[in-house]
Design an enzyme around this catalytic site. Structure first.
Site, PDB file in Angstrom:
ATOM      1  N   ARG A  35       0.765  -1.242   0.000  1.00 37.74           N
ATOM      2  CA  ARG A  35       0.000   0.000   0.000  1.00 37.74           C
ATOM      3  C   ARG A  35       0.798   1.296   0.000  1.00 37.74           C
ATOM      4  O   ARG A  35       0.217   2.363  -0.086  1.00 37.74           O
ATOM      5  CB  ARG A  35      -0.990  -0.004   1.174  1.00 37.74           C
ATOM      6  CG  ARG A  35      -2.090  -1.001   0.940  1.00 37.74           C
ATOM      7  CD  ARG A  35      -3.028  -1.181   2.097  1.00 37.74           C
ATOM      8  NE  ARG A  35      -3.935  -2.301   1.815  1.00 37.74           N
ATOM      9  CZ  ARG A  35      -3.608  -3.579   1.920  1.00 37.74           C
ATOM     10  NH1 ARG A  35      -2.399  -3.926   2.327  1.00 37.74           N
ATOM     11  NH2 ARG A  35      -4.467  -4.522   1.627  1.00 37.74           N
ATOM     12  N   ILE A 104       5.426 -13.265   4.075  1.00 46.00           N
ATOM     13  CA  ILE A 104       5.551 -14.636   3.573  1.00 46.00           C
ATOM     14  C   ILE A 104       6.958 -14.904   3.070  1.00 46.00           C
ATOM     15  O   ILE A 104       7.216 -15.882   2.405  1.00 46.00           O
ATOM     16  CB  ILE A 104       4.536 -14.865   2.423  1.00 46.00           C
ATOM     17  CG1 ILE A 104       4.726 -13.799   1.325  1.00 46.00           C
ATOM     18  CG2 ILE A 104       3.108 -14.792   2.955  1.00 46.00           C
ATOM     19  CD1 ILE A 104       3.879 -14.039   0.090  1.00 46.00           C
ATOM     20  N   ASP A 105       7.886 -13.991   3.388  1.00 46.33           N
ATOM     21  CA  ASP A 105       9.216 -14.045   2.771  1.00 46.33           C
ATOM     22  C   ASP A 105      10.261 -14.857   3.546  1.00 46.33           C
ATOM     23  O   ASP A 105      11.350 -15.121   3.036  1.00 46.33           O
ATOM     24  CB  ASP A 105       9.741 -12.623   2.524  1.00 46.33           C
ATOM     25  CG  ASP A 105       9.723 -11.750   3.779  1.00 46.33           C
ATOM     26  OD1 ASP A 105       9.996 -12.265   4.880  1.00 46.33           O
ATOM     27  OD2 ASP A 105       9.448 -10.541   3.648  1.00 46.33           O
ATOM     28  N   HIS A 120       0.206 -15.551   7.332  1.00 47.05           N
ATOM     29  CA  HIS A 120      -0.204 -15.693   5.931  1.00 47.05           C
ATOM     30  C   HIS A 120       0.623 -16.716   5.163  1.00 47.05           C
ATOM     31  O   HIS A 120       0.637 -16.709   3.943  1.00 47.05           O
ATOM     32  CB  HIS A 120      -0.170 -14.322   5.240  1.00 47.05           C
ATOM     33  CG  HIS A 120      -1.187 -13.362   5.795  1.00 47.05           C
ATOM     34  ND1 HIS A 120      -1.090 -11.996   5.685  1.00 47.05           N
ATOM     35  CD2 HIS A 120      -2.323 -13.594   6.487  1.00 47.05           C
ATOM     36  CE1 HIS A 120      -2.128 -11.433   6.283  1.00 47.05           C
ATOM     37  NE2 HIS A 120      -2.884 -12.378   6.783  1.00 47.05           N
ATOM     38  N   CYS A 128       1.764 -30.213  -3.453  1.00 45.89           N
ATOM     39  CA  CYS A 128       1.014 -30.651  -4.630  1.00 45.89           C
ATOM     40  C   CYS A 128      -0.465 -30.743  -4.257  1.00 45.89           C
ATOM     41  O   CYS A 128      -0.817 -31.288  -3.208  1.00 45.89           O
ATOM     42  CB  CYS A 128       1.506 -32.020  -5.103  1.00 45.89           C
ATOM     43  SG  CYS A 128       0.429 -32.762  -6.346  1.00 45.89           S
ATOM     44  N   CYS A 151       3.764 -36.025 -10.041  1.00 49.00           N
ATOM     45  CA  CYS A 151       2.536 -36.764 -10.352  1.00 49.00           C
ATOM     46  C   CYS A 151       1.675 -36.030 -11.377  1.00 49.00           C
ATOM     47  O   CYS A 151       0.636 -36.524 -11.796  1.00 49.00           O
ATOM     48  CB  CYS A 151       1.723 -37.015  -9.084  1.00 49.00           C
ATOM     49  SG  CYS A 151       0.696 -35.619  -8.574  1.00 49.00           S
ATOM     50  N   THR A 189       3.125  -2.203   9.177  1.00 48.00           N
ATOM     51  CA  THR A 189       1.851  -2.729   8.674  1.00 48.00           C
ATOM     52  C   THR A 189       0.817  -1.611   8.635  1.00 48.00           C
ATOM     53  O   THR A 189       0.754  -0.790   9.548  1.00 48.00           O
ATOM     54  CB  THR A 189       1.336  -3.911   9.523  1.00 48.00           C
ATOM     55  OG1 THR A 189      -0.016  -4.212   9.132  1.00 48.00           O
ATOM     56  CG2 THR A 189       1.380  -3.634  11.014  1.00 48.00           C
ATOM     57  N   SER A 190       0.027  -1.606   7.562  1.00 51.44           N
ATOM     58  CA  SER A 190      -1.015  -0.582   7.431  1.00 51.44           C
ATOM     59  C   SER A 190      -2.213  -0.905   8.325  1.00 51.44           C
ATOM     60  O   SER A 190      -3.127  -0.103   8.455  1.00 51.44           O
ATOM     61  CB  SER A 190      -1.467  -0.484   5.972  1.00 51.44           C
ATOM     62  OG  SER A 190      -2.010  -1.723   5.548  1.00 51.44           O
ATOM     63  N   ASN A 212       5.704   2.939  12.188  1.00 48.56           N
ATOM     64  CA  ASN A 212       5.288   2.866  10.791  1.00 48.56           C
ATOM     65  C   ASN A 212       5.633   4.152  10.069  1.00 48.56           C
ATOM     66  O   ASN A 212       5.687   5.212  10.682  1.00 48.56           O
ATOM     67  CB  ASN A 212       3.772   2.618  10.708  1.00 48.56           C
ATOM     68  CG  ASN A 212       3.390   1.808   9.492  1.00 48.56           C
ATOM     69  OD1 ASN A 212       3.902   0.708   9.309  1.00 48.56           O
ATOM     70  ND2 ASN A 212       2.539   2.338   8.652  1.00 48.56           N
TER      71      ASN A 212
HETATM   72  P1  NAD Z   1       0.823  -2.911   3.616  1.00 52.51           P
HETATM   73  O1  NAD Z   1       1.495  -2.833   2.292  1.00 52.51           O
HETATM   74  O2  NAD Z   1      -0.637  -2.791   3.656  1.00 52.51           O
HETATM   75  O3  NAD Z   1       1.417  -1.787   4.576  1.00 52.51           O
HETATM   76  C1  NAD Z   1       2.775  -1.621   4.759  1.00 52.51           C
HETATM   77  C2  NAD Z   1       2.970  -0.490   5.756  1.00 52.51           C
HETATM   78  O4  NAD Z   1       4.340  -0.440   6.072  1.00 52.51           O
HETATM   79  C3  NAD Z   1       2.585   0.881   5.216  1.00 52.51           C
HETATM   80  O5  NAD Z   1       1.721   1.501   6.126  1.00 52.51           O
HETATM   81  C4  NAD Z   1       3.920   1.634   5.115  1.00 52.51           C
HETATM   82  O6  NAD Z   1       3.804   2.980   5.541  1.00 52.51           O
HETATM   83  C5  NAD Z   1       4.788   0.896   6.083  1.00 52.51           C
HETATM   84  N1  NAD Z   1       6.202   0.852   5.725  1.00 52.51           N
HETATM   85  C6  NAD Z   1       6.766   0.556   4.535  1.00 52.51           C
HETATM   86  N2  NAD Z   1       8.091   0.537   4.623  1.00 52.51           N
HETATM   87  C7  NAD Z   1       8.396   0.847   5.908  1.00 52.51           C
HETATM   88  C8  NAD Z   1       9.614   0.985   6.637  1.00 52.51           C
HETATM   89  N3  NAD Z   1      10.808   0.805   6.065  1.00 52.51           N
HETATM   90  N4  NAD Z   1       9.538   1.309   7.957  1.00 52.51           N
HETATM   91  C9  NAD Z   1       8.336   1.507   8.567  1.00 52.51           C
HETATM   92  N5  NAD Z   1       7.170   1.383   7.925  1.00 52.51           N
HETATM   93  C10 NAD Z   1       7.196   1.053   6.618  1.00 52.51           C
HETATM   94  O7  NAD Z   1       1.333  -4.253   4.302  1.00 52.51           O
HETATM   95  P2  NAD Z   1       0.627  -5.184   5.376  1.00 52.51           P
HETATM   96  O8  NAD Z   1      -0.089  -4.380   6.379  1.00 52.51           O
HETATM   97  O9  NAD Z   1       1.630  -6.158   5.794  1.00 52.51           O
HETATM   98  O10 NAD Z   1      -0.498  -5.957   4.547  1.00 52.51           O
HETATM   99  C11 NAD Z   1      -0.196  -6.438   3.272  1.00 52.51           C
HETATM  100  C12 NAD Z   1      -0.342  -7.924   3.043  1.00 52.51           C
HETATM  101  O11 NAD Z   1       0.566  -8.220   2.011  1.00 52.51           O
HETATM  102  C13 NAD Z   1       0.064  -8.806   4.161  1.00 52.51           C
HETATM  103  O12 NAD Z   1      -0.988  -9.663   4.347  1.00 52.51           O
HETATM  104  C14 NAD Z   1       1.274  -9.608   3.675  1.00 52.51           C
HETATM  105  O13 NAD Z   1       0.982 -10.988   3.758  1.00 52.51           O
HETATM  106  C15 NAD Z   1       1.407  -9.325   2.230  1.00 52.51           C
HETATM  107  N6  NAD Z   1       2.767  -8.939   1.743  1.00 52.51           N
HETATM  108  C16 NAD Z   1       3.873  -9.567   2.203  1.00 52.51           C
HETATM  109  C17 NAD Z   1       5.132  -9.180   1.749  1.00 52.51           C
HETATM  110  C18 NAD Z   1       6.344  -9.893   2.281  1.00 52.51           C
HETATM  111  O14 NAD Z   1       6.269 -11.065   2.639  1.00 52.51           O
HETATM  112  N7  NAD Z   1       7.489  -9.214   2.377  1.00 52.51           N
HETATM  113  C19 NAD Z   1       5.262  -8.145   0.828  1.00 52.51           C
HETATM  114  C20 NAD Z   1       4.086  -7.518   0.354  1.00 52.51           C
HETATM  115  C21 NAD Z   1       2.846  -7.927   0.841  1.00 52.51           C
HETATM  116 ZN    ZN Z   2       1.708 -34.704  -6.682  1.00 53.14          ZN
END
Ligand code: NAD
Ligand code: ZN
Length: 239
Positions: A35, A104-105, A120, A128, A151, A189-190, A212
Protein backbone atom coordinates in the site's frame (compact mmCIF):
# COMPACT_ATOMS: atom_id res chain seq x y z
CA UNK A 1 11.36 11.89 26.53
CA UNK A 2 11.98 11.36 22.85
CA UNK A 3 9.87 8.51 21.44
CA UNK A 4 12.77 6.23 20.49
CA UNK A 5 14.33 6.76 23.94
CA UNK A 6 11.02 5.77 25.54
CA UNK A 7 10.91 2.61 23.43
CA UNK A 8 14.52 1.86 24.34
CA UNK A 9 13.60 2.14 28.02
CA UNK A 10 10.57 -0.16 27.71
CA UNK A 11 12.66 -2.73 25.83
CA UNK A 12 15.36 -2.58 28.47
CA UNK A 13 12.86 -3.18 31.28
CA UNK A 14 10.86 -5.98 29.66
CA UNK A 15 11.24 -9.71 29.28
CA UNK A 16 7.94 -10.23 27.55
CA UNK A 17 8.00 -8.31 24.30
CA UNK A 18 5.95 -9.45 21.33
CA UNK A 19 6.36 -8.07 17.82
CA UNK A 20 3.61 -7.95 15.23
CA UNK A 21 4.61 -6.84 11.76
CA UNK A 22 3.82 -6.62 8.08
CA UNK A 23 5.22 -5.89 4.66
CA UNK A 24 6.91 -2.65 5.82
CA UNK A 25 9.40 -4.76 7.81
CA UNK A 26 10.84 -6.09 4.55
CA UNK A 27 10.86 -2.97 2.36
CA UNK A 28 14.38 -2.13 3.60
CA UNK A 29 15.35 -5.56 2.19
CA UNK A 30 14.09 -4.44 -1.22
CA UNK A 31 10.73 -6.25 -1.16
CA UNK A 32 7.89 -3.87 -2.07
CA UNK A 33 4.89 -3.65 0.27
CA UNK A 34 1.32 -3.39 -1.01
CA UNK A 35 0.00 0.00 0.00
CA UNK A 36 2.90 2.48 0.04
CA UNK A 37 3.38 4.90 -2.84
CA UNK A 38 5.91 2.56 -4.46
CA UNK A 39 3.98 -0.53 -3.34
CA UNK A 40 2.39 -3.13 -5.58
CA UNK A 41 -1.06 -1.55 -5.49
CA UNK A 42 0.25 1.52 -7.27
CA UNK A 43 1.74 -0.47 -10.11
CA UNK A 44 -0.31 -1.30 -13.18
CA UNK A 45 -1.36 -4.84 -13.97
CA UNK A 46 -4.15 -6.32 -16.08
CA UNK A 47 -5.95 -7.09 -12.82
CA UNK A 48 -5.70 -5.50 -9.37
CA UNK A 49 -3.28 -7.43 -7.09
CA UNK A 50 -6.10 -8.31 -4.63
CA UNK A 51 -7.89 -10.11 -7.44
CA UNK A 52 -4.79 -11.93 -8.69
CA UNK A 53 -4.01 -13.04 -5.14
CA UNK A 54 -7.46 -14.51 -4.56
CA UNK A 55 -8.33 -18.18 -4.39
CA UNK A 56 -10.85 -17.86 -7.22
CA UNK A 57 -8.28 -16.27 -9.52
CA UNK A 58 -5.66 -18.87 -8.62
CA UNK A 59 -8.00 -21.69 -9.59
CA UNK A 60 -9.32 -20.02 -12.76
CA UNK A 61 -6.15 -18.47 -14.17
CA UNK A 62 -3.13 -20.22 -12.65
CA UNK A 63 -0.83 -19.12 -15.53
CA UNK A 64 -1.60 -15.46 -14.83
CA UNK A 65 -1.35 -16.01 -11.07
CA UNK A 66 2.10 -17.56 -11.30
CA UNK A 67 3.34 -14.87 -13.71
CA UNK A 68 2.57 -12.28 -11.01
CA UNK A 69 3.78 -14.58 -8.25
CA UNK A 70 7.15 -15.23 -9.92
CA UNK A 71 7.68 -11.54 -10.68
CA UNK A 72 6.40 -9.93 -7.50
CA UNK A 73 5.97 -12.32 -4.60
CA UNK A 74 9.17 -14.34 -4.63
CA UNK A 75 12.23 -12.45 -3.48
CA UNK A 76 14.78 -15.23 -3.23
CA UNK A 77 17.81 -12.92 -3.12
CA UNK A 78 16.51 -10.65 -0.36
CA UNK A 79 18.50 -10.53 2.87
CA UNK A 80 17.27 -9.68 6.37
CA UNK A 81 17.61 -6.00 7.27
CA UNK A 82 18.28 -4.19 10.54
CA UNK A 83 14.69 -4.70 11.72
CA UNK A 84 14.81 -8.49 11.33
CA UNK A 85 18.24 -8.63 12.97
CA UNK A 86 17.26 -6.45 15.95
CA UNK A 87 14.22 -8.66 16.64
CA UNK A 88 16.28 -11.86 16.41
CA UNK A 89 18.77 -10.40 18.86
CA UNK A 90 16.00 -9.51 21.34
CA UNK A 91 14.76 -13.09 21.24
CA UNK A 92 18.25 -14.51 21.82
CA UNK A 93 18.61 -12.15 24.79
CA UNK A 94 15.43 -13.67 26.25
CA UNK A 95 13.45 -10.44 25.98
CA UNK A 96 11.20 -11.15 23.03
CA UNK A 97 8.75 -14.07 23.06
CA UNK A 98 7.54 -14.16 19.48
CA UNK A 99 7.46 -12.49 16.10
CA UNK A 100 4.02 -12.57 14.55
CA UNK A 101 4.17 -11.64 10.89
CA UNK A 102 1.91 -11.12 7.92
CA UNK A 103 4.93 -11.57 5.66
CA UNK A 104 5.55 -14.64 3.57
CA UNK A 105 9.22 -14.04 2.77
CA UNK A 106 10.94 -16.06 5.54
CA UNK A 107 13.39 -13.25 6.38
CA UNK A 108 12.78 -13.40 10.15
CA UNK A 109 14.03 -16.99 10.17
CA UNK A 110 17.03 -16.00 8.04
CA UNK A 111 17.88 -13.39 10.66
CA UNK A 112 17.85 -16.06 13.37
CA UNK A 113 14.39 -15.66 14.93
CA UNK A 114 13.03 -18.97 16.17
CA UNK A 115 9.46 -18.34 17.33
CA UNK A 116 7.95 -16.90 14.15
CA UNK A 117 4.21 -17.15 13.58
CA UNK A 118 3.51 -16.74 9.87
CA UNK A 119 -0.13 -15.72 9.72
CA UNK A 120 -0.20 -15.69 5.93
CA UNK A 121 2.03 -18.66 5.27
CA UNK A 122 5.35 -18.78 3.43
CA UNK A 123 6.66 -18.90 -0.13
CA UNK A 124 9.12 -21.49 1.14
CA UNK A 125 6.49 -24.17 1.67
CA UNK A 126 4.54 -25.60 -1.24
CA UNK A 127 2.35 -28.67 -1.71
CA UNK A 128 1.01 -30.65 -4.63
CA UNK A 129 -2.75 -30.20 -4.80
CA UNK A 130 -3.20 -33.80 -5.98
CA UNK A 131 -0.86 -35.97 -3.88
CA UNK A 132 0.22 -33.56 -1.15
CA UNK A 133 3.97 -33.88 -1.81
CA UNK A 134 6.07 -31.09 -0.26
CA UNK A 135 8.27 -28.78 -2.31
CA UNK A 136 10.64 -25.99 -1.29
CA UNK A 137 10.98 -22.65 -3.02
CA UNK A 138 13.62 -23.93 -5.49
CA UNK A 139 11.09 -26.12 -7.30
CA UNK A 140 8.76 -23.17 -7.82
CA UNK A 141 11.61 -20.99 -9.03
CA UNK A 142 12.98 -23.65 -11.35
CA UNK A 143 9.72 -24.04 -13.24
CA UNK A 144 8.55 -21.17 -15.41
CA UNK A 145 4.77 -20.91 -15.50
CA UNK A 146 2.56 -23.19 -13.40
CA UNK A 147 4.70 -25.47 -11.21
CA UNK A 148 3.89 -29.17 -11.50
CA UNK A 149 4.49 -32.11 -9.18
CA UNK A 150 6.10 -35.33 -10.44
CA UNK A 151 2.54 -36.76 -10.35
CA UNK A 152 1.32 -34.07 -12.73
CA UNK A 153 -0.71 -32.17 -10.12
CA UNK A 154 -0.46 -28.41 -9.71
CA UNK A 155 1.75 -27.21 -6.85
CA UNK A 156 0.19 -24.57 -4.58
CA UNK A 157 2.27 -22.27 -2.40
CA UNK A 158 1.32 -22.41 1.31
CA UNK A 159 0.42 -18.74 1.14
CA UNK A 160 -2.96 -17.59 2.40
CA UNK A 161 -4.81 -16.07 -0.56
CA UNK A 162 -7.73 -13.68 -0.33
CA UNK A 163 -10.93 -15.69 0.37
CA UNK A 164 -8.90 -18.32 2.23
CA UNK A 165 -8.94 -18.76 5.99
CA UNK A 166 -5.98 -18.44 8.32
CA UNK A 167 -4.52 -21.43 10.12
CA UNK A 168 -6.41 -21.61 13.44
CA UNK A 169 -3.49 -23.00 15.37
CA UNK A 170 -1.22 -20.13 14.34
CA UNK A 171 -3.96 -17.60 15.02
CA UNK A 172 -4.63 -18.99 18.50
CA UNK A 173 -0.95 -18.94 19.37
CA UNK A 174 -0.71 -15.34 18.18
CA UNK A 175 -3.68 -14.37 20.37
CA UNK A 176 -2.07 -16.06 23.38
CA UNK A 177 1.26 -14.26 22.91
CA UNK A 178 -0.36 -10.87 22.36
CA UNK A 179 -2.82 -11.12 25.23
CA UNK A 180 0.01 -11.97 27.64
CA UNK A 181 2.56 -9.50 26.28
CA UNK A 182 4.03 -6.74 28.40
CA UNK A 183 5.25 -4.63 25.47
CA UNK A 184 3.59 -5.03 22.06
CA UNK A 185 5.53 -3.53 19.17
CA UNK A 186 3.53 -3.25 15.97
CA UNK A 187 5.49 -2.23 12.90
CA UNK A 188 5.51 -1.95 9.13
CA UNK A 189 1.85 -2.73 8.67
CA UNK A 190 -1.02 -0.58 7.43
CA UNK A 191 -3.29 -2.54 9.82
CA UNK A 192 -5.94 -2.90 7.15
CA UNK A 193 -5.82 -6.64 6.36
CA UNK A 194 -8.24 -8.63 8.53
CA UNK A 195 -8.36 -10.81 10.57
CA UNK A 196 -4.63 -10.18 11.12
CA UNK A 197 -5.03 -6.48 11.99
CA UNK A 198 -7.66 -7.34 14.63
CA UNK A 199 -5.04 -9.23 16.66
CA UNK A 200 -3.87 -5.97 18.24
CA UNK A 201 -7.23 -5.77 20.07
CA UNK A 202 -6.16 -8.72 22.24
CA UNK A 203 -3.36 -6.71 23.83
CA UNK A 204 -4.16 -5.76 27.42
CA UNK A 205 -1.03 -3.89 28.46
CA UNK A 206 -0.15 -0.23 28.48
CA UNK A 207 2.88 -0.27 26.20
CA UNK A 208 1.51 -0.49 22.69
CA UNK A 209 4.17 0.84 20.33
CA UNK A 210 3.47 1.59 16.67
CA UNK A 211 6.41 2.01 14.30
CA UNK A 212 5.29 2.87 10.79
CA UNK A 213 6.23 5.22 7.99
CA UNK A 214 2.64 6.27 7.29
CA UNK A 215 -0.30 6.82 9.60
CA UNK A 216 -2.42 3.80 10.65
CA UNK A 217 -5.98 3.48 12.00
CA UNK A 218 -4.54 2.65 15.45
CA UNK A 219 -2.32 5.72 15.88
CA UNK A 220 -4.91 7.25 18.22
CA UNK A 221 -5.02 4.28 20.59
CA UNK A 222 -1.28 3.49 20.75
CA UNK A 223 0.80 4.46 23.79
CA UNK A 224 3.74 5.40 21.60
CA UNK A 225 3.77 6.21 17.87
CA UNK A 226 7.04 6.42 15.98
CA UNK A 227 6.88 7.48 12.34
CA UNK A 228 10.08 6.33 10.73
CA UNK A 229 11.94 3.53 9.03
CA UNK A 230 11.55 0.44 11.16
CA UNK A 231 15.08 -0.88 10.56
CA UNK A 232 16.58 2.35 11.82
CA UNK A 233 14.17 2.74 14.73
CA UNK A 234 14.58 -0.83 16.02
CA UNK A 235 18.36 -0.87 15.68
CA UNK A 236 18.52 2.42 17.62
CA UNK A 237 16.10 1.24 20.28
CA UNK A 238 17.86 -2.10 20.75
CA UNK A 239 21.41 -0.78 20.50
P1 NAD B 1 0.82 -2.91 3.62
O1 NAD B 1 1.49 -2.83 2.29
O2 NAD B 1 -0.64 -2.79 3.66
O3 NAD B 1 1.42 -1.79 4.58
C1 NAD B 1 2.78 -1.62 4.76
C2 NAD B 1 2.97 -0.49 5.76
O4 NAD B 1 4.34 -0.44 6.07
C3 NAD B 1 2.58 0.88 5.22
O5 NAD B 1 1.72 1.50 6.13
C4 NAD B 1 3.92 1.63 5.12
O6 NAD B 1 3.80 2.98 5.54
C5 NAD B 1 4.79 0.90 6.08
N1 NAD B 1 6.20 0.85 5.72
C6 NAD B 1 6.77 0.56 4.54
N2 NAD B 1 8.09 0.54 4.62
C7 NAD B 1 8.40 0.85 5.91
C8 NAD B 1 9.61 0.98 6.64
N3 NAD B 1 10.81 0.80 6.07
N4 NAD B 1 9.54 1.31 7.96
C9 NAD B 1 8.34 1.51 8.57
N5 NAD B 1 7.17 1.38 7.93
C10 NAD B 1 7.20 1.05 6.62
O7 NAD B 1 1.33 -4.25 4.30
P2 NAD B 1 0.63 -5.18 5.38
O8 NAD B 1 -0.09 -4.38 6.38
O9 NAD B 1 1.63 -6.16 5.79
O10 NAD B 1 -0.50 -5.96 4.55
C11 NAD B 1 -0.20 -6.44 3.27
C12 NAD B 1 -0.34 -7.92 3.04
O11 NAD B 1 0.57 -8.22 2.01
C13 NAD B 1 0.06 -8.81 4.16
O12 NAD B 1 -0.99 -9.66 4.35
C14 NAD B 1 1.27 -9.61 3.68
O13 NAD B 1 0.98 -10.99 3.76
C15 NAD B 1 1.41 -9.33 2.23
N6 NAD B 1 2.77 -8.94 1.74
C16 NAD B 1 3.87 -9.57 2.20
C17 NAD B 1 5.13 -9.18 1.75
C18 NAD B 1 6.34 -9.89 2.28
O14 NAD B 1 6.27 -11.07 2.64
N7 NAD B 1 7.49 -9.21 2.38
C19 NAD B 1 5.26 -8.14 0.83
C20 NAD B 1 4.09 -7.52 0.35
C21 NAD B 1 2.85 -7.93 0.84
ZN1 ZN C 1 1.71 -34.70 -6.68
Amino acid sequence: MEAVEQLKQWIKESENIVFFGGAGVSTESGIPDFRSQDGLYHQQYDYPPEQILSHTFFMKKPEEFFRFYHNKMIAADAKPNKAHLALAKLEWEGKLKAVITQNIDGLHQDAGSREVLELHGSVRRNHCMRCGKFYGLETIQAQAGVPRCSCGGMIKPDVVLYEEGLDMDTLNKAVAYISQADVLIVGGTSLTVYPAAGLVDYYRGKKLVLINRDATPLDGSADLVINGKIGEVLSQACG
